[in-house]
Design a protein around this motif. Structure first.
Motif, PDB file in Angstrom:
ATOM      1  N   PHE A   1       0.843  -1.183   0.000  1.00 50.74           N
ATOM      2  CA  PHE A   1       0.000   0.000   0.000  1.00 50.74           C
ATOM      3  C   PHE A   1       0.886   1.243   0.000  1.00 50.74           C
ATOM      4  O   PHE A   1       1.711   1.413   0.905  1.00 50.74           O
ATOM      5  N   GLY A   2       0.706   2.084  -1.002  1.00 50.02           N
ATOM      6  CA  GLY A   2       1.421   3.346  -1.047  1.00 50.02           C
ATOM      7  C   GLY A   2       0.605   4.467  -0.412  1.00 50.02           C
ATOM      8  O   GLY A   2      -0.601   4.318  -0.163  1.00 50.02           O
ATOM      9  N   HIS A   3       1.243   5.586  -0.124  1.00 48.55           N
ATOM     10  CA  HIS A   3       0.566   6.731   0.492  1.00 48.55           C
ATOM     11  C   HIS A   3       0.830   7.977  -0.359  1.00 48.55           C
ATOM     12  O   HIS A   3       1.593   8.858   0.039  1.00 48.55           O
ATOM     13  N   PRO A   4       0.214   8.069  -1.531  1.00 46.41           N
ATOM     14  CA  PRO A   4       0.466   9.219  -2.401  1.00 46.41           C
ATOM     15  C   PRO A   4      -0.117  10.511  -1.831  1.00 46.41           C
ATOM     16  O   PRO A   4      -1.058  10.493  -1.033  1.00 46.41           O
ATOM     17  N   ALA A   5       0.442  11.627  -2.266  1.00 45.98           N
ATOM     18  CA  ALA A   5      -0.027  12.937  -1.800  1.00 45.98           C
ATOM     19  C   ALA A   5      -1.319  13.351  -2.479  1.00 45.98           C
ATOM     20  O   ALA A   5      -1.965  14.309  -2.032  1.00 45.98           O
ATOM     21  N   ALA A   6      -1.719  12.659  -3.520  1.00 44.76           N
ATOM     22  CA  ALA A   6      -2.958  12.966  -4.228  1.00 44.76           C
ATOM     23  C   ALA A   6      -3.801  11.692  -4.352  1.00 44.76           C
ATOM     24  O   ALA A   6      -3.286  10.637  -4.720  1.00 44.76           O
ATOM     25  N   ILE A   7      -5.091  11.795  -4.031  1.00 45.10           N
ATOM     26  CA  ILE A   7      -6.019  10.666  -4.115  1.00 45.10           C
ATOM     27  C   ILE A   7      -6.877  10.863  -5.363  1.00 45.10           C
ATOM     28  O   ILE A   7      -7.604  11.858  -5.476  1.00 45.10           O
ATOM     29  N   SER A   8      -6.802   9.919  -6.283  1.00 43.21           N
ATOM     30  CA  SER A   8      -7.555  10.043  -7.533  1.00 43.21           C
ATOM     31  C   SER A   8      -8.539   8.895  -7.764  1.00 43.21           C
ATOM     32  O   SER A   8      -9.349   8.962  -8.694  1.00 43.21           O
ATOM     33  N   ASP A   9      -8.493   7.854  -6.940  1.00 43.43           N
ATOM     34  CA  ASP A   9      -9.376   6.704  -7.105  1.00 43.43           C
ATOM     35  C   ASP A   9     -10.799   7.098  -6.696  1.00 43.43           C
ATOM     36  O   ASP A   9     -11.042   7.457  -5.544  1.00 43.43           O
ATOM     37  N   PRO A  10     -11.777   7.039  -7.598  1.00 44.35           N
ATOM     38  CA  PRO A  10     -13.149   7.448  -7.251  1.00 44.35           C
ATOM     39  C   PRO A  10     -13.816   6.536  -6.233  1.00 44.35           C
ATOM     40  O   PRO A  10     -14.833   6.907  -5.646  1.00 44.35           O
ATOM     41  N   ARG A  11     -13.263   5.347  -6.000  1.00 45.23           N
ATOM     42  CA  ARG A  11     -13.856   4.439  -5.016  1.00 45.23           C
ATOM     43  C   ARG A  11     -13.499   4.815  -3.592  1.00 45.23           C
ATOM     44  O   ARG A  11     -14.110   4.334  -2.631  1.00 45.23           O
ATOM     45  N   VAL A  12     -12.488   5.693  -3.414  1.00 46.40           N
ATOM     46  CA  VAL A  12     -12.015   6.066  -2.082  1.00 46.40           C
ATOM     47  C   VAL A  12     -12.804   7.268  -1.577  1.00 46.40           C
ATOM     48  O   VAL A  12     -12.965   8.270  -2.292  1.00 46.40           O
ATOM     49  N   VAL A  13     -13.297   7.164  -0.353  1.00 43.60           N
ATOM     50  CA  VAL A  13     -13.991   8.275   0.285  1.00 43.60           C
ATOM     51  C   VAL A  13     -12.973   9.088   1.076  1.00 43.60           C
ATOM     52  O   VAL A  13     -12.253   8.538   1.913  1.00 43.60           O
ATOM     53  N   VAL A  14     -12.904  10.393   0.796  1.00 43.70           N
ATOM     54  CA  VAL A  14     -11.969  11.278   1.486  1.00 43.70           C
ATOM     55  C   VAL A  14     -12.760  12.234   2.359  1.00 43.70           C
ATOM     56  O   VAL A  14     -13.551  13.043   1.854  1.00 43.70           O
ATOM     57  N   TYR A  15     -12.562  12.123   3.672  1.00 45.76           N
ATOM     58  CA  TYR A  15     -13.186  13.036   4.628  1.00 45.76           C
ATOM     59  C   TYR A  15     -12.159  14.104   5.004  1.00 45.76           C
ATOM     60  O   TYR A  15     -11.059  13.788   5.449  1.00 45.76           O
ATOM     61  N   LYS A  16     -12.543  15.366   4.844  1.00 46.16           N
ATOM     62  CA  LYS A  16     -11.667  16.469   5.223  1.00 46.16           C
ATOM     63  C   LYS A  16     -12.314  17.240   6.368  1.00 46.16           C
ATOM     64  O   LYS A  16     -13.486  17.621   6.299  1.00 46.16           O
ATOM     65  N   GLU A  17     -11.535  17.439   7.432  1.00 44.06           N
ATOM     66  CA  GLU A  17     -12.038  18.236   8.546  1.00 44.06           C
ATOM     67  C   GLU A  17     -12.041  19.708   8.140  1.00 44.06           C
ATOM     68  O   GLU A  17     -11.048  20.219   7.615  1.00 44.06           O
ATOM     69  N   ALA A  18     -13.160  20.379   8.389  1.00 44.00           N
ATOM     70  CA  ALA A  18     -13.291  21.794   8.034  1.00 44.00           C
ATOM     71  C   ALA A  18     -13.876  22.541   9.222  1.00 44.00           C
ATOM     72  O   ALA A  18     -14.751  22.025   9.941  1.00 44.00           O
ATOM     73  N   GLU A  19     -13.402  23.759   9.447  1.00 45.35           N
ATOM     74  CA  GLU A  19     -13.918  24.582  10.532  1.00 45.35           C
ATOM     75  C   GLU A  19     -15.303  25.102  10.180  1.00 45.35           C
ATOM     76  O   GLU A  19     -15.580  25.476   9.040  1.00 45.35           O
ATOM     77  N   LYS A  20     -16.160  25.123  11.207  1.00 45.11           N
ATOM     78  CA  LYS A  20     -17.479  25.701  11.057  1.00 45.11           C
ATOM     79  C   LYS A  20     -17.447  27.114  11.619  1.00 45.11           C
ATOM     80  O   LYS A  20     -17.038  27.324  12.763  1.00 45.11           O
ATOM     81  N   SER A  21     -17.871  28.087  10.840  1.00 42.05           N
ATOM     82  CA  SER A  21     -17.879  29.481  11.286  1.00 42.05           C
ATOM     83  C   SER A  21     -19.217  29.782  11.947  1.00 42.05           C
ATOM     84  O   SER A  21     -20.249  29.828  11.274  1.00 42.05           O
ATOM     85  N   PRO A  22     -19.231  29.943  13.292  1.00 40.40           N
ATOM     86  CA  PRO A  22     -20.503  30.236  13.974  1.00 40.40           C
ATOM     87  C   PRO A  22     -21.035  31.593  13.550  1.00 40.40           C
ATOM     88  O   PRO A  22     -20.288  32.547  13.388  1.00 40.40           O
TER      89      PRO A  22
END
Length: 451
Positions: A260-281
């Motif tokens: 398993f490699g760990h590339p800096a870019a994810i291009s496989d459409p089968r992979v779900v990528v969750y990114k944490e994002a700040e919520k602005s109150p």
């Protein structure tokens, strides 16, 4: 002079209180609380500042190590008036741990001159010479029957296997390593894995009788192995390397099944990528609130591929560069493998071990400090040094703010054996989380923190 005092014969027990009680230390004090109510069950005072605390396997005793004084004190939960004190004297103390039976304590003296085995039942003392100071030099088999110890004699590496019932030597053999870095039993206790220093890529697999079953080398002339983990089923051995790849060895031929490699870019459409994002109150008129909250709230968003992950350029002129796979952990059912590539510090990668492909990537706002699987189900807890805890399961993931006064920075976390709560640790506080749901929906209930 080394010595042990206050010891008497204590019968064993088949039940466990570990899931019901929680121990924490504050300077000289050891506090034992009942997990459900956090009510204090016992309060013990030690002779010096506590540097290491460990429950026995049956949770009837608690070990407190004071390395600066060369002391170990042992307390009984069922008999509060009983206590034990072990003094290593001039030999000093650098490590202390329980044996699997919970009735013997293994102390490693300064400069790794020897390991002293103290019996709480018979007051007997055994000595094991030549322990090696390495990344992981001591490992017990899962059933508690055997101890494997890495040794260094006459500038050569050895492994000794002891029977834990009487601490007699069962096998002793040399290893074909330049500088043995660690050893680890397979969960079924049939195979012992040993790996070499990071300067030479080499994994050795030994049987219980010391026979060399296989040797694996992925490449040469570059930094090699950084982390190793067995799957709970003993079918896979995951080897994390400085080249940013995880190689999976199978238990039949001990050859590489996949990598398993760990590339800096994810291009496989089968992979779900969750990114944490700040919520602005927002205020009543849609404007940002003022003053801002003590810690910005955050949530996970599903990113559309291709996705570029934040990478870290390591300092090539410094020791221990931030590159390679530094953390590995299998889920309890062996269906998933979680990894962290140190030069992509904000991401946790979750691999599907049935389909042997990348399943999910979770990218945090800050560097991942620790992650650990729920011991009862495929549910992963993550912390990144902030005031939040993150939970992922195949059903989804969630980011939860730790309530309380001040900025609680979660530096590490720990599941109990039942998996129904989660302990979060900061520098000076701990927080106990109670999970509300039983179906893995990743919700947190009541949280309390105590000094």
């Amino acid at each position: 002079m080394a010595g042990l005092s206050g010891v008497k014969n204590t019968p064993g027990s088949s039940h466990s209180l570990w899931a019901e009680s929680q121990a924490s230390c504050v300077q000289y004090r050891l506090v034992v609380r009942e997990v459900g109510s956090l009510q204090i069950l016992q309060l013990y005072s030690c002779l010096d500042q506590i540097q290491h605390v460990e429950w026995s396997a049956d949770s009837l005793f608690i070990l407190c190590a004071m390395y600066k004084r060369g002391l170990v004190q042992v307390w009984s939960l069922e008999q509060p008036e009983w206590h034990c004190r072990i003094d290593e004297g001039s030999a000093g103390l650098v490590a202390s741990c329980w044996s699997p039976d919970g009735r013997h304590i293994l102390n490693t003296t300064e400069f790794h001159l020897r390991i002293t085995v103290w019996s709480l039942c018979t007051k007997s003392v055994s000595y094991i010479k030549y322990p090696k100071a390495c990344q992981q030099g001591i490992t017990f088999s899962r059933d508690g029957r055997y101890l494997a110890l890495a040794e260094r004699r006459d500038c050569k590496d050895y492994v000794s296997i002891f029977v834990c019932s009487d601490w007699q030597l069962l096998r002793h053999f040399d290893t074909d390593t330049q500088d043995l870095a660690g050893i680890e039993w397979a969960p079924n206790g049939c195979v012992l894995a040993a790996w070499d220093t990071c300067l030479e890529y080499k994994v050795l697999l030994y049987s219980l009788d010391g026979r060399l079953l296989a040797t694996y080398c992925a490449y040469e002339w570059s930094l090699g192995i950084k982390s190793v983990a067995w799957s709970p089923s003993s079918q896979f051995l995951a080897v994390g390397s400085y080249d940013g790849k995880v190689r999976i060895l199978n238990h039949v031929t001990w050859k590489m099944l996949t990598e398993f490699g760990h590339p800096a870019a994810i291009s496989d459409p089968r992979v779900v990528v969750y990114k944490e994002a700040e919520k602005s109150p927002r205020g009543a008129l849609g404007r940002p609130t003022c003053p801002p909250p003590r810690a910005a709230e955050s949530k996970y968003e599903i990113a559309a591929v291709p996705v570029s992950l934040q990478t870290l350029k390591p300092a090539a002129d410094r020791a221990n560069p931030k590159i390679g796979v530094g953390a590995l952990a299998f889920s309890p059912d062996s269906y998933f493998l979680a990894t962290r590539n140190d030069n992509v510090p904000n991401a946790v990668w979750v691999w599907d071990m049935q389909k042997l492909r990348l399943f999910v990537v979770l990218e945090q706002l800050g560097p991942v400090r620790s992650f650990q699987w729920d011991p009862q189900q495929p549910r992963l807890a993550i912390c990144s040094g902030g005031s939040k805890v993150y939970l992922w399961s195949p059903a989804g993931c969630v980011s939860v703010q730790v309530p309380g006064e001040g900025d609680f920075q979660v530096l590490s976390l720990c599941w109990p054996v039942t998996g129904d709560s989660l302990a979060l640790l900061s520098k000076d506080h701990f927080c106990l989380c109670f999970l509300e749901t039983e179906d893995g929906a990743d919700a947190l209930g009541q949280l309390d923190d105590h000094t």
